[in-house]
Enzyme design. Structure first.
Site, PDB file in Angstrom:
ATOM      1  N   ARG A  72      21.769  66.297  55.526  1.00 33.67           N
ATOM      2  CA  ARG A  72      21.166  64.964  55.558  1.00 33.67           C
ATOM      3  C   ARG A  72      21.541  64.231  56.845  1.00 33.67           C
ATOM      4  O   ARG A  72      22.735  64.099  57.158  1.00 33.67           O
ATOM      5  CB  ARG A  72      21.677  64.173  54.344  1.00 33.67           C
ATOM      6  CG  ARG A  72      21.227  62.738  54.288  1.00 33.67           C
ATOM      7  CD  ARG A  72      19.805  62.637  53.808  1.00 33.67           C
ATOM      8  NE  ARG A  72      19.425  61.254  53.551  1.00 33.67           N
ATOM      9  CZ  ARG A  72      18.195  60.892  53.248  1.00 33.67           C
ATOM     10  NH1 ARG A  72      17.230  61.821  53.157  1.00 33.67           N
ATOM     11  NH2 ARG A  72      17.912  59.640  53.030  1.00 33.67           N
ATOM     12  N   PRO A  79      38.394  59.674  12.046  1.00 32.88           N
ATOM     13  CA  PRO A  79      37.698  58.454  12.480  1.00 32.88           C
ATOM     14  C   PRO A  79      38.660  57.305  12.777  1.00 32.88           C
ATOM     15  O   PRO A  79      38.445  56.548  13.713  1.00 32.88           O
ATOM     16  CB  PRO A  79      36.803  58.111  11.280  1.00 32.88           C
ATOM     17  CG  PRO A  79      36.614  59.396  10.545  1.00 32.88           C
ATOM     18  CD  PRO A  79      37.863  60.201  10.767  1.00 32.88           C
ATOM     19  N   THR A 102      34.263  69.298  18.194  1.00 35.37           N
ATOM     20  CA  THR A 102      33.441  70.153  19.045  1.00 35.37           C
ATOM     21  C   THR A 102      33.124  71.430  18.260  1.00 35.37           C
ATOM     22  O   THR A 102      34.010  71.995  17.621  1.00 35.37           O
ATOM     23  CB  THR A 102      34.215  70.503  20.342  1.00 35.37           C
ATOM     24  OG1 THR A 102      34.523  69.282  21.012  1.00 35.37           O
ATOM     25  CG2 THR A 102      33.401  71.399  21.265  1.00 35.37           C
ATOM     26  N   GLU A 152      41.590  66.045  24.064  1.00 37.54           N
ATOM     27  CA  GLU A 152      42.896  66.703  23.942  1.00 37.54           C
ATOM     28  C   GLU A 152      44.044  65.784  24.369  1.00 37.54           C
ATOM     29  O   GLU A 152      44.984  66.191  25.049  1.00 37.54           O
ATOM     30  CB  GLU A 152      42.896  68.048  24.682  1.00 37.54           C
ATOM     31  CG  GLU A 152      41.795  68.938  24.113  1.00 37.54           C
ATOM     32  CD  GLU A 152      41.964  70.419  24.359  1.00 37.54           C
ATOM     33  OE1 GLU A 152      43.060  70.865  24.719  1.00 37.54           O
ATOM     34  OE2 GLU A 152      40.970  71.131  24.159  1.00 37.54           O
TER      35      GLU A 152
HETATM   36  C1  LIG Z   1      33.217  64.898  23.349  1.00 37.70           C
HETATM   37  C2  LIG Z   1      34.483  64.897  22.548  1.00 37.70           C
HETATM   38  C3  LIG Z   1      34.939  66.085  21.987  1.00 37.70           C
HETATM   39  C4  LIG Z   1      36.084  66.095  21.202  1.00 37.70           C
HETATM   40  N1  LIG Z   1      36.475  67.264  20.591  1.00 37.70           N
HETATM   41  C5  LIG Z   1      37.490  67.231  19.691  1.00 37.70           C
HETATM   42  C6  LIG Z   1      37.797  68.382  18.903  1.00 37.70           C
HETATM   43  O1  LIG Z   1      37.176  69.457  19.045  1.00 37.70           O
HETATM   44  N2  LIG Z   1      38.790  68.301  17.977  1.00 37.70           N
HETATM   45  C7  LIG Z   1      39.493  67.138  17.787  1.00 37.70           C
HETATM   46  O2  LIG Z   1      40.378  67.134  16.930  1.00 37.70           O
HETATM   47  N3  LIG Z   1      39.232  66.034  18.519  1.00 37.70           N
HETATM   48  C8  LIG Z   1      38.252  66.045  19.460  1.00 37.70           C
HETATM   49  N4  LIG Z   1      37.947  64.923  20.206  1.00 37.70           N
HETATM   50  C9  LIG Z   1      38.690  63.693  19.943  1.00 37.70           C
HETATM   51  C10 LIG Z   1      39.606  63.262  21.072  1.00 37.70           C
HETATM   52  O3  LIG Z   1      40.725  64.096  21.139  1.00 37.70           O
HETATM   53  C11 LIG Z   1      39.949  61.782  20.791  1.00 37.70           C
HETATM   54  O4  LIG Z   1      38.790  61.019  21.038  1.00 37.70           O
HETATM   55  C12 LIG Z   1      41.104  61.293  21.633  1.00 37.70           C
HETATM   56  O5  LIG Z   1      42.302  61.933  21.254  1.00 37.70           O
HETATM   57  C13 LIG Z   1      41.289  59.776  21.503  1.00 37.70           C
HETATM   58  O6  LIG Z   1      41.298  59.379  20.163  1.00 37.70           O
HETATM   59  P1  LIG Z   1      40.354  58.153  19.701  1.00 37.70           P
HETATM   60  O7  LIG Z   1      38.999  58.423  20.186  1.00 37.70           O
HETATM   61  O8  LIG Z   1      40.571  57.947  18.253  1.00 37.70           O
HETATM   62  O9  LIG Z   1      40.909  56.917  20.519  1.00 37.70           O
HETATM   63  P2  LIG Z   1      42.121  55.975  20.078  1.00 37.70           P
HETATM   64  O10 LIG Z   1      43.273  56.795  19.667  1.00 37.70           O
HETATM   65  O11 LIG Z   1      41.608  54.942  19.122  1.00 37.70           O
HETATM   66  O12 LIG Z   1      42.471  55.258  21.455  1.00 37.70           O
HETATM   67  C14 LIG Z   1      41.761  54.119  21.945  1.00 37.70           C
HETATM   68  C15 LIG Z   1      42.371  53.732  23.305  1.00 37.70           C
HETATM   69  O13 LIG Z   1      43.752  53.373  23.123  1.00 37.70           O
HETATM   70  C16 LIG Z   1      44.583  54.153  23.995  1.00 37.70           C
HETATM   71  N5  LIG Z   1      45.856  54.400  23.338  1.00 37.70           N
HETATM   72  C17 LIG Z   1      46.075  54.830  22.071  1.00 37.70           C
HETATM   73  N6  LIG Z   1      47.371  54.951  21.827  1.00 37.70           N
HETATM   74  C18 LIG Z   1      48.020  54.595  22.962  1.00 37.70           C
HETATM   75  C19 LIG Z   1      49.382  54.505  23.364  1.00 37.70           C
HETATM   76  N7  LIG Z   1      50.386  54.816  22.526  1.00 37.70           N
HETATM   77  N8  LIG Z   1      49.667  54.104  24.638  1.00 37.70           N
HETATM   78  C20 LIG Z   1      48.662  53.791  25.499  1.00 37.70           C
HETATM   79  N9  LIG Z   1      47.358  53.834  25.182  1.00 37.70           N
HETATM   80  C21 LIG Z   1      47.044  54.253  23.941  1.00 37.70           C
HETATM   81  C22 LIG Z   1      43.787  55.432  24.234  1.00 37.70           C
HETATM   82  O14 LIG Z   1      44.191  56.075  25.429  1.00 37.70           O
HETATM   83  C23 LIG Z   1      42.363  54.889  24.300  1.00 37.70           C
HETATM   84  O15 LIG Z   1      42.116  54.398  25.599  1.00 37.70           O
HETATM   85  C24 LIG Z   1      36.820  64.886  21.022  1.00 37.70           C
HETATM   86  C25 LIG Z   1      36.388  63.703  21.619  1.00 37.70           C
HETATM   87  C26 LIG Z   1      35.221  63.692  22.364  1.00 37.70           C
HETATM   88  C27 LIG Z   1      34.752  62.389  22.962  1.00 37.70           C
END
Ligand SMILES: Cc1cc2nc3c(=O)[nH]c(=O)nc-3n(C[C@H](O)[C@H](O)[C@H](O)COP(=O)(O)OP(=O)(O)OC[C@H]3O[C@@H](n4cnc5c(N)ncnc54)[C@H](O)[C@@H]3O)c2cc1C
Length: 383
Positions: free
Chosen positions: A271, A132, A162, A366
Protein backbone atom coordinates in the site's frame (compact mmCIF):
# COMPACT_ATOMS: atom_id res chain seq x y z
CA UNK A 1 6.64 -13.01 5.66
CA UNK A 2 8.41 -16.07 7.01
CA UNK A 3 8.28 -16.38 10.78
CA UNK A 4 11.69 -15.85 12.35
CA UNK A 5 12.17 -18.98 14.41
CA UNK A 6 15.04 -19.20 16.87
CA UNK A 7 13.30 -22.14 18.60
CA UNK A 8 14.76 -25.44 17.55
CA UNK A 9 12.49 -28.44 17.62
CA UNK A 10 13.76 -31.28 19.82
CA UNK A 11 13.59 -34.15 17.30
CA UNK A 12 13.23 -34.84 13.56
CA UNK A 13 9.83 -36.33 14.44
CA UNK A 14 8.72 -33.00 15.93
CA UNK A 15 9.96 -31.24 12.82
CA UNK A 16 7.88 -33.60 10.63
CA UNK A 17 4.83 -33.02 12.84
CA UNK A 18 5.09 -29.28 12.36
CA UNK A 19 5.47 -29.73 8.61
CA UNK A 20 2.41 -31.99 8.56
CA UNK A 21 0.48 -29.38 10.55
CA UNK A 22 1.45 -26.60 8.14
CA UNK A 23 0.35 -28.77 5.21
CA UNK A 24 -2.98 -29.70 6.82
CA UNK A 25 -3.60 -26.12 7.93
CA UNK A 26 -3.05 -24.92 4.37
CA UNK A 27 -5.25 -27.63 2.84
CA UNK A 28 -8.02 -28.15 5.38
CA UNK A 29 -8.28 -24.92 7.40
CA UNK A 30 -7.33 -22.00 5.13
CA UNK A 31 -9.94 -22.66 2.41
CA UNK A 32 -12.81 -23.18 4.91
CA UNK A 33 -12.34 -20.62 7.65
CA UNK A 34 -14.23 -17.63 6.21
CA UNK A 35 -17.26 -19.65 5.12
CA UNK A 36 -17.58 -21.57 8.41
CA UNK A 37 -17.10 -18.44 10.51
CA UNK A 38 -19.77 -16.64 8.51
CA UNK A 39 -22.21 -19.53 8.81
CA UNK A 40 -21.31 -20.17 12.45
CA UNK A 41 -20.86 -23.84 11.65
CA UNK A 42 -18.64 -26.09 13.77
CA UNK A 43 -16.09 -27.91 11.54
CA UNK A 44 -16.47 -31.35 13.13
CA UNK A 45 -14.96 -33.12 10.09
CA UNK A 46 -11.85 -30.93 10.19
CA UNK A 47 -11.34 -31.86 13.86
CA UNK A 48 -11.75 -35.53 12.97
CA UNK A 49 -9.16 -35.14 10.19
CA UNK A 50 -6.70 -33.60 12.65
CA UNK A 51 -7.38 -36.49 15.03
CA UNK A 52 -6.70 -39.08 12.36
CA UNK A 53 -3.45 -37.28 11.53
CA UNK A 54 -2.44 -37.70 15.18
CA UNK A 55 -2.71 -34.02 16.12
CA UNK A 56 -5.35 -34.30 18.85
CA UNK A 57 -3.46 -36.31 21.43
CA UNK A 58 0.07 -34.97 21.04
CA UNK A 59 1.03 -34.55 24.73
CA UNK A 60 -0.55 -37.84 25.87
CA UNK A 61 1.01 -41.33 26.17
CA UNK A 62 1.35 -43.42 23.00
CA UNK A 63 -0.01 -46.40 24.94
CA UNK A 64 -3.48 -44.80 24.68
CA UNK A 65 -3.07 -43.49 21.15
CA UNK A 66 -1.40 -40.21 22.06
CA UNK A 67 1.62 -38.68 20.37
CA UNK A 68 3.95 -38.76 23.40
CA UNK A 69 5.36 -35.37 22.43
CA UNK A 70 6.83 -32.69 24.70
CA UNK A 71 4.30 -29.96 25.53
CA UNK A 72 6.49 -27.49 23.64
CA UNK A 73 5.92 -29.40 20.41
CA UNK A 74 2.16 -29.55 20.99
CA UNK A 75 2.14 -25.77 21.53
CA UNK A 76 4.03 -25.14 18.31
CA UNK A 77 1.40 -27.20 16.49
CA UNK A 78 -1.40 -25.18 18.13
CA UNK A 79 0.32 -21.96 17.10
CA UNK A 80 0.31 -23.02 13.45
CA UNK A 81 -3.37 -24.02 13.61
CA UNK A 82 -4.29 -20.72 15.30
CA UNK A 83 -2.54 -18.72 12.59
CA UNK A 84 -5.00 -20.26 10.11
CA UNK A 85 -8.21 -20.67 12.12
CA UNK A 86 -8.44 -19.74 15.76
CA UNK A 87 -11.67 -21.65 16.41
CA UNK A 88 -10.05 -24.91 15.27
CA UNK A 89 -6.94 -24.31 17.39
CA UNK A 90 -9.18 -23.46 20.34
CA UNK A 91 -11.19 -26.65 19.71
CA UNK A 92 -7.96 -28.68 19.81
CA UNK A 93 -6.89 -26.85 22.98
CA UNK A 94 -10.26 -27.37 24.71
CA UNK A 95 -10.37 -31.02 23.64
CA UNK A 96 -6.84 -31.53 25.00
CA UNK A 97 -7.97 -29.85 28.24
CA UNK A 98 -11.01 -32.15 28.35
CA UNK A 99 -8.77 -35.23 27.96
CA UNK A 100 -6.52 -34.19 30.85
CA UNK A 101 -8.66 -35.41 33.78
CA UNK A 102 -9.09 -38.86 32.20
CA UNK A 103 -5.46 -39.14 31.06
CA UNK A 104 -4.03 -37.98 34.40
CA UNK A 105 -6.54 -39.23 36.99
CA UNK A 106 -8.43 -42.06 35.29
CA UNK A 107 -7.85 -45.69 36.23
CA UNK A 108 -6.30 -47.92 33.57
CA UNK A 109 -9.75 -49.40 32.88
CA UNK A 110 -11.27 -45.92 32.40
CA UNK A 111 -8.42 -44.81 30.17
CA UNK A 112 -8.42 -47.96 28.05
CA UNK A 113 -12.17 -47.67 27.52
CA UNK A 114 -12.28 -44.06 26.31
CA UNK A 115 -8.95 -42.39 25.78
CA UNK A 116 -7.96 -43.92 22.41
CA UNK A 117 -11.16 -42.67 20.73
CA UNK A 118 -10.81 -39.25 22.36
CA UNK A 119 -7.16 -38.89 21.35
CA UNK A 120 -7.91 -40.22 17.86
CA UNK A 121 -10.57 -37.59 17.28
CA UNK A 122 -13.50 -39.99 16.90
CA UNK A 123 -14.94 -38.60 20.15
CA UNK A 124 -14.93 -34.95 21.17
CA UNK A 125 -14.67 -33.72 24.76
CA UNK A 126 -15.84 -30.65 26.67
CA UNK A 127 -14.85 -29.18 30.02
CA UNK A 128 -17.70 -28.00 32.23
CA UNK A 129 -16.47 -25.84 35.10
CA UNK A 130 -18.05 -22.36 34.81
CA UNK A 131 -21.59 -21.67 35.98
CA UNK A 132 -24.01 -18.80 35.24
CA UNK A 133 -23.40 -17.21 38.66
CA UNK A 134 -19.61 -17.33 38.35
CA UNK A 135 -16.60 -18.37 36.33
CA UNK A 136 -13.79 -16.68 38.26
CA UNK A 137 -14.71 -18.38 41.54
CA UNK A 138 -15.48 -21.99 40.59
CA UNK A 139 -15.07 -23.18 44.20
CA UNK A 140 -18.49 -21.58 44.78
CA UNK A 141 -20.15 -23.87 42.21
CA UNK A 142 -23.64 -25.15 42.95
CA UNK A 143 -24.07 -27.99 40.43
CA UNK A 144 -24.53 -31.01 42.66
CA UNK A 145 -24.09 -34.77 42.25
CA UNK A 146 -25.88 -37.00 44.75
CA UNK A 147 -24.91 -40.65 45.09
CA UNK A 148 -27.75 -43.06 44.23
CA UNK A 149 -26.61 -46.69 44.29
CA UNK A 150 -24.00 -47.22 41.57
CA UNK A 151 -24.57 -43.77 40.08
CA UNK A 152 -24.56 -40.06 40.75
CA UNK A 153 -27.58 -37.89 39.93
CA UNK A 154 -26.34 -34.53 38.64
CA UNK A 155 -28.44 -31.38 38.91
CA UNK A 156 -27.52 -27.80 38.07
CA UNK A 157 -26.38 -25.61 35.17
CA UNK A 158 -22.97 -25.11 33.63
CA UNK A 159 -22.30 -22.02 31.51
CA UNK A 160 -20.14 -21.00 28.56
CA UNK A 161 -19.36 -24.57 27.60
CA UNK A 162 -17.29 -24.81 24.42
CA UNK A 163 -18.47 -27.79 22.32
CA UNK A 164 -21.88 -27.78 24.02
CA UNK A 165 -24.20 -29.82 21.84
CA UNK A 166 -21.41 -31.22 19.63
CA UNK A 167 -19.25 -32.98 22.25
CA UNK A 168 -19.52 -36.72 22.90
CA UNK A 169 -18.28 -36.39 26.51
CA UNK A 170 -18.60 -33.79 29.22
CA UNK A 171 -16.18 -33.44 32.13
CA UNK A 172 -18.53 -32.22 34.86
CA UNK A 173 -17.08 -30.56 37.93
CA UNK A 174 -19.79 -30.79 40.56
CA UNK A 175 -20.37 -30.73 44.28
CA UNK A 176 -20.47 -34.13 45.99
CA UNK A 177 -19.57 -32.80 49.43
CA UNK A 178 -19.74 -29.63 51.52
CA UNK A 179 -19.01 -26.03 50.48
CA UNK A 180 -15.71 -24.86 48.99
CA UNK A 181 -13.05 -26.49 46.85
CA UNK A 182 -12.81 -29.71 48.89
CA UNK A 183 -16.44 -30.61 48.15
CA UNK A 184 -15.95 -30.86 44.38
CA UNK A 185 -15.61 -34.03 42.27
CA UNK A 186 -15.08 -34.71 38.57
CA UNK A 187 -17.42 -36.94 36.54
CA UNK A 188 -17.11 -37.91 32.88
CA UNK A 189 -20.56 -38.22 31.32
CA UNK A 190 -21.73 -39.40 27.91
CA UNK A 191 -23.32 -36.47 26.07
CA UNK A 192 -26.44 -38.51 25.28
CA UNK A 193 -27.18 -39.22 28.96
CA UNK A 194 -30.87 -38.42 29.61
CA UNK A 195 -31.11 -35.22 31.65
CA UNK A 196 -28.11 -33.52 30.01
CA UNK A 197 -29.63 -30.75 27.93
CA UNK A 198 -27.49 -28.24 25.97
CA UNK A 199 -29.27 -24.89 25.76
CA UNK A 200 -29.43 -22.37 22.89
CA UNK A 201 -26.04 -21.31 21.52
CA UNK A 202 -24.59 -18.01 22.75
CA UNK A 203 -24.29 -15.32 20.08
CA UNK A 204 -20.59 -14.56 20.38
CA UNK A 205 -18.50 -11.57 19.24
CA UNK A 206 -16.02 -13.86 17.47
CA UNK A 207 -15.09 -17.54 17.14
CA UNK A 208 -18.54 -17.99 15.64
CA UNK A 209 -17.82 -21.48 14.35
CA UNK A 210 -17.17 -22.61 17.93
CA UNK A 211 -20.42 -23.55 19.70
CA UNK A 212 -20.74 -22.22 23.26
CA UNK A 213 -23.83 -22.72 25.42
CA UNK A 214 -25.15 -23.44 28.87
CA UNK A 215 -25.81 -27.06 29.74
CA UNK A 216 -28.67 -27.96 32.06
CA UNK A 217 -28.32 -31.11 34.19
CA UNK A 218 -31.68 -32.36 35.35
CA UNK A 219 -31.06 -35.40 37.49
CA UNK A 220 -28.65 -36.82 34.88
CA UNK A 221 -27.55 -40.30 35.96
CA UNK A 222 -23.77 -40.79 35.65
CA UNK A 223 -22.30 -44.17 36.64
CA UNK A 224 -20.05 -43.95 39.72
CA UNK A 225 -17.27 -45.69 37.78
CA UNK A 226 -17.13 -42.56 35.61
CA UNK A 227 -15.81 -40.50 38.53
CA UNK A 228 -12.24 -39.42 37.81
CA UNK A 229 -10.07 -39.30 40.92
CA UNK A 230 -11.45 -39.46 44.44
CA UNK A 231 -14.49 -37.67 45.78
CA UNK A 232 -13.33 -34.17 46.76
CA UNK A 233 -10.39 -34.23 44.34
CA UNK A 234 -12.28 -32.52 41.50
CA UNK A 235 -11.16 -28.97 42.20
CA UNK A 236 -7.47 -29.91 42.12
CA UNK A 237 -8.07 -31.79 38.87
CA UNK A 238 -9.81 -28.76 37.37
CA UNK A 239 -6.99 -26.39 38.37
CA UNK A 240 -4.19 -28.68 37.14
CA UNK A 241 -6.02 -29.09 33.84
CA UNK A 242 -6.27 -25.30 33.58
CA UNK A 243 -2.53 -24.85 34.16
CA UNK A 244 -1.94 -26.93 31.04
CA UNK A 245 -4.88 -25.39 29.18
CA UNK A 246 -3.62 -21.85 29.77
CA UNK A 247 -0.44 -22.69 27.88
CA UNK A 248 -2.66 -23.83 24.99
CA UNK A 249 -4.51 -20.51 25.03
CA UNK A 250 -1.17 -18.66 25.10
CA UNK A 251 0.01 -20.61 22.04
CA UNK A 252 -3.28 -19.82 20.25
CA UNK A 253 -2.68 -16.12 21.04
CA UNK A 254 0.85 -16.24 19.61
CA UNK A 255 -0.41 -17.88 16.39
CA UNK A 256 -3.23 -15.36 15.99
CA UNK A 257 -0.92 -12.40 16.62
CA UNK A 258 1.64 -13.76 14.14
CA UNK A 259 -1.04 -14.10 11.46
CA UNK A 260 -2.15 -10.50 12.04
CA UNK A 261 1.43 -9.19 11.92
CA UNK A 262 2.25 -11.14 8.74
CA UNK A 263 -0.89 -9.81 7.07
CA UNK A 264 -0.23 -6.21 8.13
CA UNK A 265 3.39 -6.36 6.94
CA UNK A 266 2.37 -7.71 3.55
CA UNK A 267 -0.38 -5.10 3.17
CA UNK A 268 1.71 -2.10 4.23
CA UNK A 269 4.51 -3.11 1.88
CA UNK A 270 2.04 -3.04 -1.03
CA UNK A 271 0.00 0.00 0.00
CA UNK A 272 1.42 3.37 -1.02
CA UNK A 273 0.59 6.89 0.20
CA UNK A 274 2.55 10.06 -0.50
CA UNK A 275 4.45 8.04 -3.13
CA UNK A 276 5.92 5.48 -0.72
CA UNK A 277 4.90 2.11 0.76
CA UNK A 278 3.24 2.99 4.06
CA UNK A 279 5.49 0.54 5.95
CA UNK A 280 8.31 3.00 5.29
CA UNK A 281 6.61 5.66 7.44
CA UNK A 282 8.04 5.38 10.88
CA UNK A 283 4.61 5.59 12.49
CA UNK A 284 3.62 2.36 10.75
CA UNK A 285 7.00 0.62 10.74
CA UNK A 286 7.49 1.11 14.48
CA UNK A 287 3.97 -0.18 15.18
CA UNK A 288 4.90 -3.38 13.36
CA UNK A 289 8.34 -3.53 14.95
CA UNK A 290 6.75 -3.40 18.40
CA UNK A 291 4.30 -6.12 17.36
CA UNK A 292 7.10 -8.39 16.10
CA UNK A 293 9.02 -7.89 19.36
CA UNK A 294 6.00 -8.58 21.54
CA UNK A 295 5.17 -11.75 19.62
CA UNK A 296 8.71 -13.07 20.03
CA UNK A 297 8.53 -12.33 23.76
CA UNK A 298 5.11 -14.02 24.06
CA UNK A 299 6.37 -17.12 22.25
CA UNK A 300 9.48 -17.24 24.43
CA UNK A 301 7.46 -16.94 27.65
CA UNK A 302 5.02 -19.64 26.52
CA UNK A 303 7.69 -22.12 25.48
CA UNK A 304 9.75 -21.41 28.61
CA UNK A 305 6.72 -22.27 30.78
CA UNK A 306 6.16 -25.41 28.68
CA UNK A 307 9.79 -26.45 29.15
CA UNK A 308 9.23 -26.40 32.93
CA UNK A 309 6.18 -28.61 32.45
CA UNK A 310 8.19 -30.95 30.21
CA UNK A 311 10.89 -31.16 32.89
CA UNK A 312 8.32 -32.07 35.56
CA UNK A 313 8.88 -28.77 37.41
CA UNK A 314 6.11 -26.56 38.89
CA UNK A 315 4.87 -24.28 36.11
CA UNK A 316 1.50 -22.94 37.27
CA UNK A 317 2.70 -19.33 37.83
CA UNK A 318 4.70 -19.32 34.60
CA UNK A 319 1.63 -20.60 32.70
CA UNK A 320 -0.41 -17.73 34.16
CA UNK A 321 2.27 -15.23 33.06
CA UNK A 322 2.35 -16.71 29.55
CA UNK A 323 -1.45 -16.67 29.21
CA UNK A 324 -1.66 -13.09 30.52
CA UNK A 325 1.14 -11.72 28.36
CA UNK A 326 0.46 -13.62 25.12
CA UNK A 327 -3.27 -12.87 25.07
CA UNK A 328 -2.71 -9.17 25.81
CA UNK A 329 -0.18 -9.18 22.94
CA UNK A 330 -2.72 -10.81 20.63
CA UNK A 331 -5.30 -8.15 21.51
CA UNK A 332 -2.81 -5.33 20.91
CA UNK A 333 -1.33 -6.74 17.70
CA UNK A 334 -4.69 -7.56 16.08
CA UNK A 335 -5.96 -4.06 16.98
CA UNK A 336 -2.80 -2.52 15.50
CA UNK A 337 -3.18 -4.66 12.38
CA UNK A 338 -6.62 -3.12 11.82
CA UNK A 339 -5.01 0.31 12.22
CA UNK A 340 -2.22 -0.55 9.77
CA UNK A 341 -4.80 -1.36 7.09
CA UNK A 342 -6.69 1.91 7.66
CA UNK A 343 -10.31 1.76 6.46
CA UNK A 344 -9.67 -1.58 4.80
CA UNK A 345 -8.92 -3.02 8.21
CA UNK A 346 -12.43 -2.25 9.37
CA UNK A 347 -14.31 -4.22 6.72
CA UNK A 348 -14.78 -7.92 6.26
CA UNK A 349 -12.87 -8.03 2.94
CA UNK A 350 -9.77 -8.58 5.09
CA UNK A 351 -9.51 -10.99 8.05
CA UNK A 352 -7.94 -8.52 10.48
CA UNK A 353 -11.28 -7.26 11.89
CA UNK A 354 -12.26 -10.88 12.63
CA UNK A 355 -8.90 -11.55 14.27
CA UNK A 356 -9.40 -8.49 16.49
CA UNK A 357 -12.83 -9.80 17.59
CA UNK A 358 -11.37 -13.26 18.14
CA UNK A 359 -8.41 -12.03 20.22
CA UNK A 360 -10.76 -10.60 22.85
CA UNK A 361 -11.99 -13.99 24.00
CA UNK A 362 -8.47 -15.18 24.74
CA UNK A 363 -8.23 -12.56 27.50
CA UNK A 364 -11.36 -14.05 29.09
CA UNK A 365 -11.31 -17.86 28.78
CA UNK A 366 -9.60 -20.28 31.17
CA UNK A 367 -9.40 -17.58 33.81
CA UNK A 368 -9.65 -13.91 32.85
CA UNK A 369 -6.41 -11.97 32.72
CA UNK A 370 -7.34 -10.42 36.07
CA UNK A 371 -7.41 -13.95 37.49
CA UNK A 372 -3.98 -14.67 35.94
CA UNK A 373 -2.67 -11.60 37.79
CA UNK A 374 -4.24 -12.96 40.96
CA UNK A 375 -2.39 -16.28 40.49
CA UNK A 376 0.91 -14.47 39.92
CA UNK A 377 0.40 -12.02 42.80
CA UNK A 378 -0.47 -14.86 45.20
CA UNK A 379 2.75 -16.66 44.21
CA UNK A 380 4.72 -13.47 44.88
CA UNK A 381 3.02 -13.04 48.25
CA UNK A 382 3.84 -16.64 49.19
CA UNK A 383 7.51 -15.92 48.49
C1 LIG B 1 -16.31 -18.08 24.28
C2 LIG B 1 -16.16 -18.63 25.67
C3 LIG B 1 -15.85 -19.98 25.84
C4 LIG B 1 -15.75 -20.51 27.12
N1 LIG B 1 -15.52 -21.86 27.27
C5 LIG B 1 -15.59 -22.41 28.51
C6 LIG B 1 -15.55 -23.83 28.68
O1 LIG B 1 -15.40 -24.60 27.71
N2 LIG B 1 -15.67 -24.34 29.93
C7 LIG B 1 -15.84 -23.53 31.02
O2 LIG B 1 -15.95 -24.07 32.13
N3 LIG B 1 -15.89 -22.19 30.90
C8 LIG B 1 -15.77 -21.61 29.68
N4 LIG B 1 -15.83 -20.23 29.52
C9 LIG B 1 -16.06 -19.41 30.70
C10 LIG B 1 -14.88 -18.54 31.10
O3 LIG B 1 -13.86 -19.33 31.66
C11 LIG B 1 -15.44 -17.48 32.06
O4 LIG B 1 -16.22 -16.58 31.30
C12 LIG B 1 -14.35 -16.74 32.80
O5 LIG B 1 -13.69 -17.60 33.70
C13 LIG B 1 -14.91 -15.54 33.58
O6 LIG B 1 -16.03 -15.91 34.34
P1 LIG B 1 -17.37 -15.02 34.25
O7 LIG B 1 -17.70 -14.86 32.83
O8 LIG B 1 -18.37 -15.63 35.15
O9 LIG B 1 -16.93 -13.61 34.79
P2 LIG B 1 -16.90 -13.16 36.33
O10 LIG B 1 -16.22 -14.19 37.14
O11 LIG B 1 -18.28 -12.74 36.73
O12 LIG B 1 -15.98 -11.87 36.26
C14 LIG B 1 -16.47 -10.58 35.90
C15 LIG B 1 -15.28 -9.60 35.92
O13 LIG B 1 -14.75 -9.53 37.26
C16 LIG B 1 -13.34 -9.82 37.24
N5 LIG B 1 -12.98 -10.50 38.48
C17 LIG B 1 -13.61 -11.55 39.06
N6 LIG B 1 -12.99 -11.91 40.18
C18 LIG B 1 -11.93 -11.08 40.32
C19 LIG B 1 -10.89 -10.93 41.28
N7 LIG B 1 -10.79 -11.74 42.35
N8 LIG B 1 -9.95 -9.96 41.09
C20 LIG B 1 -10.03 -9.14 40.00
N9 LIG B 1 -11.00 -9.21 39.08
C21 LIG B 1 -11.92 -10.18 39.22
C22 LIG B 1 -13.14 -10.69 36.01
O14 LIG B 1 -11.80 -10.65 35.56
C23 LIG B 1 -14.12 -10.06 35.03
O15 LIG B 1 -13.52 -8.93 34.43
C24 LIG B 1 -15.91 -19.66 28.25
C25 LIG B 1 -16.18 -18.30 28.08
C26 LIG B 1 -16.32 -17.78 26.80
C27 LIG B 1 -16.65 -16.32 26.65
Amino acid sequence: MATQDPWTLPTPEAHDLLELTRELAGKELGPRVEEYEQRGEFPREVIRTLGRAGLLGLPYPSRFGGGHQPYQVYLRVLEVLASRWLAVAEAVSVHTLACYPLASYGTDAQREALLPDLLGGELLGAYCLSEPAGGSDPAAMTTRAVRDGDSYLVTGTKAWITHAGVADFYNIFCRTGGPGARGVSCLLADADTPGIVPQAREKTMGLRSSPVAQIAFDGARVPADRRLGDEGEGFDIAMRALDSGRLGIAACAVGLAQAALDYAVEYTRQRSQFGRPVIEFQGVGFLLADAATQISAARALTLAAASLRDAGQPYSTEAAKAKLFATDVAMRVTTDAVQALGGYGYVTDHPVERWMREAKVLQIVEGTNQIQRLVIARALARG
